[in-house]
Scaffold this motif. Structure first.
Motif, PDB file in Angstrom:
ATOM      1  N   MET A   1       0.843  -1.168   0.000  1.00 41.14           N
ATOM      2  CA  MET A   1       0.000   0.000   0.000  1.00 41.14           C
ATOM      3  C   MET A   1       0.893   1.238   0.000  1.00 41.14           C
ATOM      4  O   MET A   1       1.835   1.347   0.761  1.00 41.14           O
ATOM      5  CB  MET A   1      -0.889  -0.027   1.244  1.00 41.14           C
ATOM      6  CG  MET A   1      -1.484   1.301   1.615  1.00 41.14           C
ATOM      7  SD  MET A   1      -2.452   1.277   3.120  1.00 41.14           S
ATOM      8  CE  MET A   1      -4.040   1.524   2.402  1.00 41.14           C
ATOM      9  N   GLN A   2       0.564   2.187  -0.855  1.00 42.90           N
ATOM     10  CA  GLN A   2       1.290   3.447  -0.926  1.00 42.90           C
ATOM     11  C   GLN A   2       0.567   4.516  -0.105  1.00 42.90           C
ATOM     12  O   GLN A   2      -0.663   4.587  -0.107  1.00 42.90           O
ATOM     13  CB  GLN A   2       1.386   3.920  -2.377  1.00 42.90           C
ATOM     14  CG  GLN A   2       2.292   3.064  -3.236  1.00 42.90           C
ATOM     15  CD  GLN A   2       3.738   3.332  -2.907  1.00 42.90           C
ATOM     16  OE1 GLN A   2       4.243   4.436  -3.073  1.00 42.90           O
ATOM     17  NE2 GLN A   2       4.435   2.311  -2.445  1.00 42.90           N
ATOM     18  N   VAL A   3       1.334   5.306   0.607  1.00 46.81           N
ATOM     19  CA  VAL A   3       0.808   6.433   1.371  1.00 46.81           C
ATOM     20  C   VAL A   3       1.653   7.658   1.039  1.00 46.81           C
ATOM     21  O   VAL A   3       2.799   7.544   0.612  1.00 46.81           O
ATOM     22  CB  VAL A   3       0.827   6.159   2.895  1.00 46.81           C
ATOM     23  CG1 VAL A   3      -0.164   5.066   3.263  1.00 46.81           C
ATOM     24  CG2 VAL A   3       2.216   5.794   3.381  1.00 46.81           C
ATOM     25  N   THR A   4       1.066   8.825   1.253  1.00 51.94           N
ATOM     26  CA  THR A   4       1.742  10.083   0.962  1.00 51.94           C
ATOM     27  C   THR A   4       1.997  10.828   2.264  1.00 51.94           C
ATOM     28  O   THR A   4       1.105  10.929   3.106  1.00 51.94           O
ATOM     29  CB  THR A   4       0.877  10.954   0.024  1.00 51.94           C
ATOM     30  OG1 THR A   4       0.582  10.207  -1.157  1.00 51.94           O
ATOM     31  CG2 THR A   4       1.605  12.238  -0.354  1.00 51.94           C
ATOM     32  N   LEU A   5       3.212  11.341   2.425  1.00 54.62           N
ATOM     33  CA  LEU A   5       3.567  12.130   3.597  1.00 54.62           C
ATOM     34  C   LEU A   5       3.014  13.543   3.433  1.00 54.62           C
ATOM     35  O   LEU A   5       3.301  14.222   2.446  1.00 54.62           O
ATOM     36  CB  LEU A   5       5.089  12.179   3.761  1.00 54.62           C
ATOM     37  CG  LEU A   5       5.618  13.059   4.887  1.00 54.62           C
ATOM     38  CD1 LEU A   5       5.132  12.562   6.255  1.00 54.62           C
ATOM     39  CD2 LEU A   5       7.139  13.101   4.844  1.00 54.62           C
ATOM     40  N   MET A   6       2.223  13.973   4.406  1.00 56.44           N
ATOM     41  CA  MET A   6       1.608  15.298   4.381  1.00 56.44           C
ATOM     42  C   MET A   6       1.946  16.035   5.668  1.00 56.44           C
ATOM     43  O   MET A   6       1.926  15.447   6.742  1.00 56.44           O
ATOM     44  CB  MET A   6       0.089  15.172   4.265  1.00 56.44           C
ATOM     45  CG  MET A   6      -0.389  14.350   3.075  1.00 56.44           C
ATOM     46  SD  MET A   6       0.068  15.036   1.488  1.00 56.44           S
ATOM     47  CE  MET A   6      -0.992  16.459   1.434  1.00 56.44           C
ATOM     48  N   GLY A   7       2.219  17.317   5.564  1.00 60.04           N
ATOM     49  CA  GLY A   7       2.467  18.116   6.745  1.00 60.04           C
ATOM     50  C   GLY A   7       3.506  19.173   6.467  1.00 60.04           C
ATOM     51  O   GLY A   7       3.993  19.290   5.353  1.00 60.04           O
ATOM     52  N   PRO A   8       3.844  19.899   7.452  1.00 61.23           N
ATOM     53  CA  PRO A   8       3.185  19.924   8.744  1.00 61.23           C
ATOM     54  C   PRO A   8       1.904  20.753   8.675  1.00 61.23           C
ATOM     55  O   PRO A   8       1.817  21.723   7.922  1.00 61.23           O
ATOM     56  CB  PRO A   8       4.200  20.590   9.670  1.00 61.23           C
ATOM     57  CG  PRO A   8       4.997  21.487   8.771  1.00 61.23           C
ATOM     58  CD  PRO A   8       5.021  20.790   7.424  1.00 61.23           C
ATOM     59  N   GLY A   9       0.915  20.343   9.447  1.00 60.32           N
ATOM     60  CA  GLY A   9      -0.328  21.097   9.529  1.00 60.32           C
ATOM     61  C   GLY A   9      -0.140  22.332  10.393  1.00 60.32           C
ATOM     62  O   GLY A   9       0.962  22.626  10.874  1.00 60.32           O
ATOM     63  N   GLU A  10      -1.230  23.058  10.613  1.00 59.60           N
ATOM     64  CA  GLU A  10      -1.158  24.299  11.394  1.00 59.60           C
ATOM     65  C   GLU A  10      -0.605  24.081  12.798  1.00 59.60           C
ATOM     66  O   GLU A  10       0.023  24.960  13.368  1.00 59.60           O
ATOM     67  CB  GLU A  10      -2.541  24.932  11.488  1.00 59.60           C
ATOM     68  CG  GLU A  10      -3.015  25.521  10.179  1.00 59.60           C
ATOM     69  CD  GLU A  10      -4.385  26.151  10.300  1.00 59.60           C
ATOM     70  OE1 GLU A  10      -4.807  26.506  11.417  1.00 59.60           O
ATOM     71  OE2 GLU A  10      -5.039  26.284   9.256  1.00 59.60           O
ATOM     72  N   LEU A  11      -0.849  22.898  13.356  1.00 60.78           N
ATOM     73  CA  LEU A  11      -0.370  22.596  14.704  1.00 60.78           C
ATOM     74  C   LEU A  11       0.949  21.828  14.695  1.00 60.78           C
ATOM     75  O   LEU A  11       1.402  21.345  15.723  1.00 60.78           O
ATOM     76  CB  LEU A  11      -1.440  21.802  15.468  1.00 60.78           C
ATOM     77  CG  LEU A  11      -2.771  22.521  15.660  1.00 60.78           C
ATOM     78  CD1 LEU A  11      -3.781  21.601  16.333  1.00 60.78           C
ATOM     79  CD2 LEU A  11      -2.586  23.790  16.482  1.00 60.78           C
ATOM     80  N   GLY A  12       1.561  21.697  13.518  1.00 57.87           N
ATOM     81  CA  GLY A  12       2.831  20.987  13.412  1.00 57.87           C
ATOM     82  C   GLY A  12       2.694  19.489  13.275  1.00 57.87           C
ATOM     83  O   GLY A  12       3.678  18.767  13.367  1.00 57.87           O
ATOM     84  N   HIS A  13       1.471  19.002  13.043  1.00 54.80           N
ATOM     85  CA  HIS A  13       1.232  17.564  12.916  1.00 54.80           C
ATOM     86  C   HIS A  13       1.563  17.089  11.504  1.00 54.80           C
ATOM     87  O   HIS A  13       1.413  17.829  10.534  1.00 54.80           O
ATOM     88  CB  HIS A  13      -0.225  17.236  13.219  1.00 54.80           C
ATOM     89  CG  HIS A  13      -0.624  17.563  14.623  1.00 54.80           C
ATOM     90  ND1 HIS A  13      -1.885  17.343  15.092  1.00 54.80           N
ATOM     91  CD2 HIS A  13       0.058  18.089  15.667  1.00 54.80           C
ATOM     92  CE1 HIS A  13      -1.975  17.714  16.354  1.00 54.80           C
ATOM     93  NE2 HIS A  13      -0.785  18.182  16.723  1.00 54.80           N
TER      94      HIS A  13
END
Length: 87
Positions: free
Chosen positions: A1-13
């Motif tokens: 399974m492929q996943v994509t790295l996303m971030g950082p969000g507004e809270l640094g997540h």
């Protein structure tokens, strides 16, 4: 399974997302950066023992790989399979 790295969000997540738009929480706290990055292939640099330096190195690695696709680690694959089972 492929996943994509996303971030950082507004809270640094940081998150891993699948093709259905579901998200796995990879980093929720500042000190989670090394564990999250190591799940995707980052290694603690040799000779560095200062915790904050390690965190900053992991954070930099994540920043360099934002938007990239990765093979999902086993626990991430299991997490997404739970979404499929609920549907």
């Amino acid at each position: 399974m492929q996943v994509t790295l996303m971030g950082p969000g507004e809270l640094g997540h940081w998150f891993l997302t699948d093709n259905d738009g579901d998200s796995f929480p990879l980093v929720e706290h500042h000190e989670d950066h090394p564990a999250g990055a190591s799940m995707l292939g980052w290694f603690t640099p040799k000779g560095i023992t200062d915790e904050e330096e390690i965190i900053q190195d992991a954070l930099g690695w994540l920043m360099d790989h934002t938007g990239e696709d990765f093979d999902a680690p086993a626990q991430v694959t299991d997490f997404f399979r739970e979404f499929e089972d609920e549907e």
